[in-house]
Design a protein around this motif. Structure first.
Motif, PDB file in Angstrom:
ATOM      1  N   GLY A 172      -9.995   4.655  -6.909  1.00 45.06           N
ATOM      2  CA  GLY A 172     -10.820   4.200  -5.798  1.00 45.06           C
ATOM      3  C   GLY A 172     -10.092   4.334  -4.479  1.00 45.06           C
ATOM      4  N   ILE A 173     -10.787   4.952  -3.510  1.00 42.06           N
ATOM      5  CA  ILE A 173     -10.179   5.196  -2.197  1.00 42.06           C
ATOM      6  C   ILE A 173      -9.763   3.878  -1.530  1.00 42.06           C
ATOM      7  CG2 ILE A 173     -10.563   6.152   0.092  1.00 42.06           C
ATOM      8  CD1 ILE A 173     -10.303   8.235  -2.085  1.00 42.06           C
ATOM      9  N   GLU A 174     -10.601   2.833  -1.650  1.00 43.64           N
ATOM     10  CA  GLU A 174     -10.294   1.561  -0.991  1.00 43.64           C
ATOM     11  C   GLU A 174      -8.984   0.969  -1.525  1.00 43.64           C
ATOM     12  OE1 GLU A 174     -11.694   0.127   1.558  1.00 43.64           O
ATOM     13  OE2 GLU A 174     -13.031   1.881   1.709  1.00 43.64           O
ATOM     14  N   ARG A 175      -8.795   1.074  -2.807  1.00 46.42           N
ATOM     15  CA  ARG A 175      -7.578   0.509  -3.383  1.00 46.42           C
ATOM     16  C   ARG A 175      -6.354   1.360  -3.026  1.00 46.42           C
ATOM     17  NH1 ARG A 175      -7.572  -1.757  -9.272  1.00 46.42           N
ATOM     18  NH2 ARG A 175      -8.138   0.363  -9.911  1.00 46.42           N
ATOM     19  N   LEU A 176      -6.537   2.664  -2.902  1.00 47.80           N
ATOM     20  CA  LEU A 176      -5.435   3.521  -2.464  1.00 47.80           C
ATOM     21  C   LEU A 176      -5.040   3.190  -1.020  1.00 47.80           C
ATOM     22  CD1 LEU A 176      -6.547   6.938  -4.004  1.00 47.80           C
ATOM     23  CD2 LEU A 176      -4.574   5.552  -4.705  1.00 47.80           C
ATOM     24  N   ILE A 177      -6.039   2.880  -0.209  1.00 50.31           N
ATOM     25  CA  ILE A 177      -5.754   2.463   1.174  1.00 50.31           C
ATOM     26  C   ILE A 177      -5.057   1.094   1.180  1.00 50.31           C
ATOM     27  CG2 ILE A 177      -6.797   1.771   3.360  1.00 50.31           C
ATOM     28  CD1 ILE A 177      -8.991   3.884   2.815  1.00 50.31           C
ATOM     29  N   GLU A 178      -5.536   0.177   0.338  1.00 53.84           N
ATOM     30  CA  GLU A 178      -5.010  -1.193   0.328  1.00 53.84           C
ATOM     31  C   GLU A 178      -3.555  -1.228  -0.138  1.00 53.84           C
ATOM     32  OE1 GLU A 178      -6.821  -5.588  -0.711  1.00 53.84           O
ATOM     33  OE2 GLU A 178      -7.591  -3.818  -1.762  1.00 53.84           O
ATOM     34  N   THR A 179      -3.149  -0.322  -0.990  1.00 53.63           N
ATOM     35  CA  THR A 179      -1.749  -0.267  -1.433  1.00 53.63           C
ATOM     36  C   THR A 179      -0.875   0.531  -0.477  1.00 53.63           C
ATOM     37  OG1 THR A 179      -2.297   1.651  -2.798  1.00 53.63           O
ATOM     38  CG2 THR A 179      -2.268  -0.507  -3.878  1.00 53.63           C
ATOM     39  N   GLY A 180      -1.450   1.094   0.581  1.00 50.33           N
ATOM     40  CA  GLY A 180      -0.670   1.841   1.559  1.00 50.33           C
ATOM     41  C   GLY A 180      -0.408   3.271   1.185  1.00 50.33           C
ATOM     42  N   LEU A 181      -1.004   3.743   0.105  1.00 50.73           N
ATOM     43  CA  LEU A 181      -0.784   5.125  -0.316  1.00 50.73           C
ATOM     44  C   LEU A 181      -1.582   6.110   0.522  1.00 50.73           C
ATOM     45  CD1 LEU A 181      -0.802   4.455  -4.145  1.00 50.73           C
ATOM     46  CD2 LEU A 181       1.158   5.296  -2.819  1.00 50.73           C
ATOM     47  N   LEU A 182      -2.720   5.673   1.047  1.00 48.67           N
ATOM     48  CA  LEU A 182      -3.521   6.486   1.963  1.00 48.67           C
ATOM     49  C   LEU A 182      -3.552   5.827   3.332  1.00 48.67           C
ATOM     50  CD1 LEU A 182      -6.694   7.508  -0.123  1.00 48.67           C
ATOM     51  CD2 LEU A 182      -4.493   8.693   0.059  1.00 48.67           C
ATOM     52  N   ILE A 183      -3.639   6.653   4.354  1.00 53.35           N
ATOM     53  CA  ILE A 183      -3.830   6.181   5.728  1.00 53.35           C
ATOM     54  C   ILE A 183      -5.301   6.340   6.072  1.00 53.35           C
ATOM     55  CG2 ILE A 183      -3.301   6.628   8.158  1.00 53.35           C
ATOM     56  CD1 ILE A 183      -0.537   7.559   7.274  1.00 53.35           C
ATOM     57  N   ASP A 184      -5.896   5.282   6.575  1.00 55.70           N
ATOM     58  CA  ASP A 184      -7.304   5.315   6.962  1.00 55.70           C
ATOM     59  C   ASP A 184      -7.385   5.441   8.480  1.00 55.70           C
ATOM     60  OD1 ASP A 184     -10.023   5.231   6.938  1.00 55.70           O
ATOM     61  OD2 ASP A 184     -10.158   3.049   6.635  1.00 55.70           O
ATOM     62  N   PRO A 185      -7.622   6.637   9.007  1.00 57.04           N
ATOM     63  CA  PRO A 185      -7.623   6.822  10.465  1.00 57.04           C
ATOM     64  C   PRO A 185      -8.907   6.269  11.087  1.00 57.04           C
ATOM     65  CG  PRO A 185      -8.233   8.854   9.391  1.00 57.04           C
ATOM     66  CD  PRO A 185      -7.925   7.883   8.291  1.00 57.04           C
ATOM     67  N   GLU A 186      -8.808   6.022  12.370  1.00 56.92           N
ATOM     68  CA  GLU A 186     -10.003   5.565  13.078  1.00 56.92           C
ATOM     69  C   GLU A 186     -10.947   6.752  13.298  1.00 56.92           C
ATOM     70  OE1 GLU A 186      -8.846   3.672  16.646  1.00 56.92           O
ATOM     71  OE2 GLU A 186      -7.726   2.068  15.658  1.00 56.92           O
ATOM     72  N   LEU A 226      10.581   6.551   5.301  1.00 56.44           N
ATOM     73  CA  LEU A 226       9.270   5.958   5.548  1.00 56.44           C
ATOM     74  C   LEU A 226       8.936   5.013   4.400  1.00 56.44           C
ATOM     75  CD1 LEU A 226       6.582   5.915   7.171  1.00 56.44           C
ATOM     76  CD2 LEU A 226       5.791   7.784   5.691  1.00 56.44           C
ATOM     77  N   ASN A 227       8.685   3.747   4.738  1.00 54.90           N
ATOM     78  CA  ASN A 227       8.319   2.760   3.724  1.00 54.90           C
ATOM     79  C   ASN A 227       6.820   2.504   3.724  1.00 54.90           C
ATOM     80  OD1 ASN A 227      10.961   2.262   2.869  1.00 54.90           O
ATOM     81  ND2 ASN A 227      11.284   0.690   4.424  1.00 54.90           N
ATOM     82  N   SER A 228       6.332   1.997   2.607  1.00 51.96           N
ATOM     83  CA  SER A 228       4.941   1.538   2.562  1.00 51.96           C
ATOM     84  C   SER A 228       4.735   0.446   3.601  1.00 51.96           C
ATOM     85  CB  SER A 228       4.621   0.980   1.174  1.00 51.96           C
ATOM     86  OG  SER A 228       4.680   1.976   0.187  1.00 51.96           O
ATOM     87  N   PRO A 229       3.515   0.313   4.105  1.00 58.80           N
ATOM     88  CA  PRO A 229       3.227  -0.809   5.000  1.00 58.80           C
ATOM     89  C   PRO A 229       3.103  -2.101   4.192  1.00 58.80           C
ATOM     90  CG  PRO A 229       1.220   0.378   4.535  1.00 58.80           C
ATOM     91  CD  PRO A 229       2.324   1.148   3.858  1.00 58.80           C
ATOM     92  N   GLU A 230       3.035  -3.222   4.882  1.00 60.37           N
ATOM     93  CA  GLU A 230       2.831  -4.486   4.185  1.00 60.37           C
ATOM     94  C   GLU A 230       1.440  -4.485   3.553  1.00 60.37           C
ATOM     95  OE1 GLU A 230       4.251  -8.068   5.464  1.00 60.37           O
ATOM     96  OE2 GLU A 230       6.220  -7.209   5.898  1.00 60.37           O
ATOM     97  N   THR A 231       1.405  -4.960   2.326  1.00 57.45           N
ATOM     98  CA  THR A 231       0.157  -4.964   1.549  1.00 57.45           C
ATOM     99  C   THR A 231       0.068  -6.289   0.795  1.00 57.45           C
ATOM    100  OG1 THR A 231       1.103  -4.105  -0.515  1.00 57.45           O
ATOM    101  CG2 THR A 231       0.507  -2.477   1.191  1.00 57.45           C
ATOM    102  N   PRO A 232      -1.023  -6.528   0.080  1.00 60.15           N
ATOM    103  CA  PRO A 232      -1.068  -7.734  -0.748  1.00 60.15           C
ATOM    104  C   PRO A 232       0.058  -7.799  -1.784  1.00 60.15           C
ATOM    105  CG  PRO A 232      -3.281  -6.844  -0.494  1.00 60.15           C
ATOM    106  CD  PRO A 232      -2.345  -5.846   0.120  1.00 60.15           C
ATOM    107  N   LEU A 233       0.644  -6.651  -2.125  1.00 59.36           N
ATOM    108  CA  LEU A 233       1.753  -6.632  -3.085  1.00 59.36           C
ATOM    109  C   LEU A 233       3.118  -6.681  -2.408  1.00 59.36           C
ATOM    110  CD1 LEU A 233       0.648  -3.790  -5.553  1.00 59.36           C
ATOM    111  CD2 LEU A 233       0.179  -6.244  -5.700  1.00 59.36           C
ATOM    112  N   PHE A 234       3.212  -6.188  -1.201  1.00 58.79           N
ATOM    113  CA  PHE A 234       4.502  -5.882  -0.582  1.00 58.79           C
ATOM    114  C   PHE A 234       4.705  -6.688   0.698  1.00 58.79           C
ATOM    115  CE2 PHE A 234       7.046  -2.591   1.962  1.00 58.79           C
ATOM    116  CZ  PHE A 234       8.269  -3.045   1.473  1.00 58.79           C
ATOM    117  N   ASP A 235       5.623  -7.680   0.634  1.00 60.58           N
ATOM    118  CA  ASP A 235       6.047  -8.443   1.806  1.00 60.58           C
ATOM    119  C   ASP A 235       7.464  -7.979   2.127  1.00 60.58           C
ATOM    120  OD1 ASP A 235       6.983 -10.273   3.644  1.00 60.58           O
ATOM    121  OD2 ASP A 235       6.151 -12.023   2.633  1.00 60.58           O
TER     122      ASP A 235
END
Length: 633
Positions: A172-186, A226-235
């Motif tokens: 799912g694209i939303e979950r890939l975005i939420e984990t920081g694996l995809l960038i969702d551009p404006e 380059l690190n993943s951004p902060e996510t629900p998993l990653f503080d």
């Protein structure tokens, strides 16, 4: 379910840790603590301690450390929530109903672990593909072995904007975005892969689950990492790279080493030092420090030997200082200029790095070195600035006992660095402490939280010191110090040199000295508090009330400036007497033996100095001192 820190603290506070552990482990009372053979490793001699007051256990053998909740999760393997529920039931607390939003967040995070694990498997596959050849060659150049590559899960992200998105579209694209694996551009652009053309390193939580990634670029370009951004998993501020592996390793080595980057950790692990961790592109945080202190009482910070690395070390020292306490400090290792841990172990091997770890620089030394070398100390203003910075640093420490020890230690170092020097490096006699034979002072020193006064070294001086001051002068000086405590700090070594034979008076003098050297210039309120705590308030009050002491500095209505001047003069004169008498007796003996003119002149000079000192003291008695001052004598 998410529980508030306040509820968890209440559970811990109500739980008797010794009772909990004592159900399955035989305990022995040891003072205010309990001892036992560690339940986490085999041993014959107890090294496992339990402190009910502080609510934690610690094993000096394997490093196991934690509270009641941690004990149930580690010793019995209970999930966290089950451990909390069991403890709460035992102490009559009801676990709060779950917050729907928090529950929803936790459930969403649980589903994201599948996404990060799937991405990890895909990155590993790409490292073995044709496109991963450059990444494999890079690892080979860095000397990273195949076993290390597999153990740390190295992977590769192809230089493409959509390969990962296509490969993991079932997640799912939303979950890939939420984990920081995809960038969702404006705007109307499609989401695209965050990591492209990079060597991939998985970041795991303490339970070993992949929660984020770090990617190192293989060619030119920025950022290098380059690190993943902060996510629900990653503080980022609470995560330490390699904590899942370093925690068990630290129990065997009884230490934990903090380095700057992923590859430093990996190089050390490959060299046999598995207890290394790294922050993730940020300065060390309070949350990370708390996790480190669970592993070792003094984590060793080993940052690069360049200017940036040393600045990072000082920032970490400042960040840690408010939180230090007994069993909570830091050590520091400085690498050769221009080298990082990876460079050192690759060029010189594990032994070179181990040699540095054997003698880490204590936290207080690192702070002192940084502050004392910050600027030249060739002006009074610069020295005053250093003293203020040192006291401001000590004031940030929350633990009162440690705060006082730091103030004392830093004040000693400041005094040793900045005390006035005479030609040849010799300080003026009145600043050097108790007289030795020949008229030279022996400096006092701190020991066990007290200012220790050295005994006179010559037999003549010992005789004077053992006899002590004339009782009238002794009561007068102590009464003056109690009435004018602000004088003590500036004349501490002369006060320390006073020959006092009476034990009660000696104890009072030492309490006054220690207070001034620890706290700086004293006021009456602070002094009264200290005297009360030390049980010396009755003697001090008796001296304040004594009416038979006719000196300016013992009168309530005396001019403060004159009282301070007279008190200092009396102290300096009385402190000099043991050495003066010792020198005079020695000169007299030489005159008897030799009969030469030089010995006679020396004896006469010293006798005149003694007589002048006695006249000076006599002149300070109330009335006589006033009349002489008015006459300009």
């Amino acid at each position: 379910m998410t529980l508030s820190p306040q509820f968890l603290d209440e559970v811990r506070a109500r739980t008797s840790l010794s009772t909990l552990i004592g159900r399955s482990v035989k305990l022995q009372k040891a003072g205010r603590e309990w001892k036992a053979c560690c339940p986490f490793h085999k041993e014959k001699t107890p090294s496992f301690t339990i402190n009910d007051e502080k609510g934690f256990y610690h094993c000096f053998g394997c490093g196991a450390h934690g509270d009641a909740i941690r004990y149930l999760t580690d010793a019995r393997g209970l999930p966290f929530m089950e451990a909390v529920k069991e403890l709460a039931d035992a102490v009559g607390l009801e676990v709060p109903a779950p917050d729907p939003r928090a529950q929803q967040k936790a459930e969403r995070a649980a589903g994201l672990y599948d996404v990060t694990e799937a991405a990890q498997r895909w990155f590993v596959e790409q490292l073995g593909s044709i496109e991963g050849a450059a990444a494999r060659e890079y690892l080979k150049r860095r000397g990273i072995k195949d076993a290390t590559i597999a153990r740390f899960g190295f992977g590769f992200a192809p230089d493409s904007r959509g390969k990962l998105k296509s490969a993991l579209q079932d997640c799912g694209i939303e979950r890939l975005i939420e984990t920081g694996l995809l960038i969702d551009p404006e705007g109307e652009r499609e989401p695209y892969d965050r990591f492209r053309g990079r060597l991939m390193i998985p970041i795991r939580d303490q339970r070993g689950r992949v929660i984020a990634f770090g990617g190192r670029i293989l060619g030119d370009g920025e950022p290098k990492y380059l690190n993943s951004p902060e996510t629900p998993l990653f503080d980022k501020g609470r995560t330490l790279y390699n904590l899942d592996r370093a925690a068990p390793a630290s129990r065997n080595s009884r230490r934990v080493v903090v380095v700057e980057g992923y590859l430093d950790v990996i190089a050390l692990d490959q060299a046999g030092i598995g207890e290394a961790v790294a922050p993730l592109g940020t300065a060390l945080t309070e949350g990370q420090l708390e996790r480190l202190w669970r592993l070792a009482p003094a984590p060793i910070l080993c940052f690069d030997g360049d200017a940036a690395g040393q600045k990072a070390a000082v920032r970490a020292a400042h960040r840690a200082l408010p939180h230090v306490g007994p069993g909570r400090s830091l050590g520091f290792v400085t690498l050769p200029a221009g080298q990082d841990p990876d460079d050192l172990v690759r060029s010189q091997g594990r032994a070179a790095f181990e040699a540095l770890l054997e003698a880490p620089e204590p936290l207080v030394d690192r702070l002192w070195r940084h502050e004392s070398s910050a600027e030249p100390l060739d002006t009074p203003e610069a020295r005053a600035g250093l003293k203020r910075r040192l006291f401001e640093l000590a004031a940030t420490i929350a633990d009162s006992d440690v705060r006082e020890q730091y103030r004392m230690e830093l004040l000693q170092r400041f005094d040793a660095l900045t005390r006035p020097q005479r030609q040849g490096g010799e300080r003026p006699a009145f600043q050097r402490g108790a007289f030795q034979g020949g008229g030279r002072f022996a400096p006092g020193r701190f020991q066990n939280g007290r200012f220790q006064i050295p005994r006179p070294v010559s037999e003549q001086a010992k005789a004077v010191a053992s006899a002590g001051l004339d009782p009238r002068w002794l009561r007068a000086v102590l009464a003056g110090l109690v009435r004018h405590p602000q004088v003590i700090a500036g004349h501490a070594e002369a006060v320390a040199a006073l020959p006092i034979g009476d034990p009660a008076s000696l104890r009072l003098r030492d309490i006054l000295l220690s207070a001034a050297l620890i706290h700086g210039e004293l006021d009456h309120e602070r002094l009264n508090t200290i005297l009360t705590e030390e049980g010396a308030a009755p003697l001090a009050e008796a001296l304040r009330q004594e009416r038979g002491l006719a000196f300016s500095f013992t009168r309530r209505d005396a001019d403060p400036e004159r009282a301070h001047r007279d008190l200092v003069l009396v102290i300096d004169t009385l402190a000099a007497q043991p050495g003066l008498c010792s020198a005079l007796e020695a000169a007299t003996e030489r005159l008897k033996e030799t009969g030469d003119e030089a010995a006679f002149q020396e004896q006469q000079r010293l006798r005149k100095a003694r007589d002048e000192a006695e006249k000076q003291l006599a002149a300070l008695i109330e009335g006589d001192a006033g009349s002489r001052q008015e006459q300009g004598v």
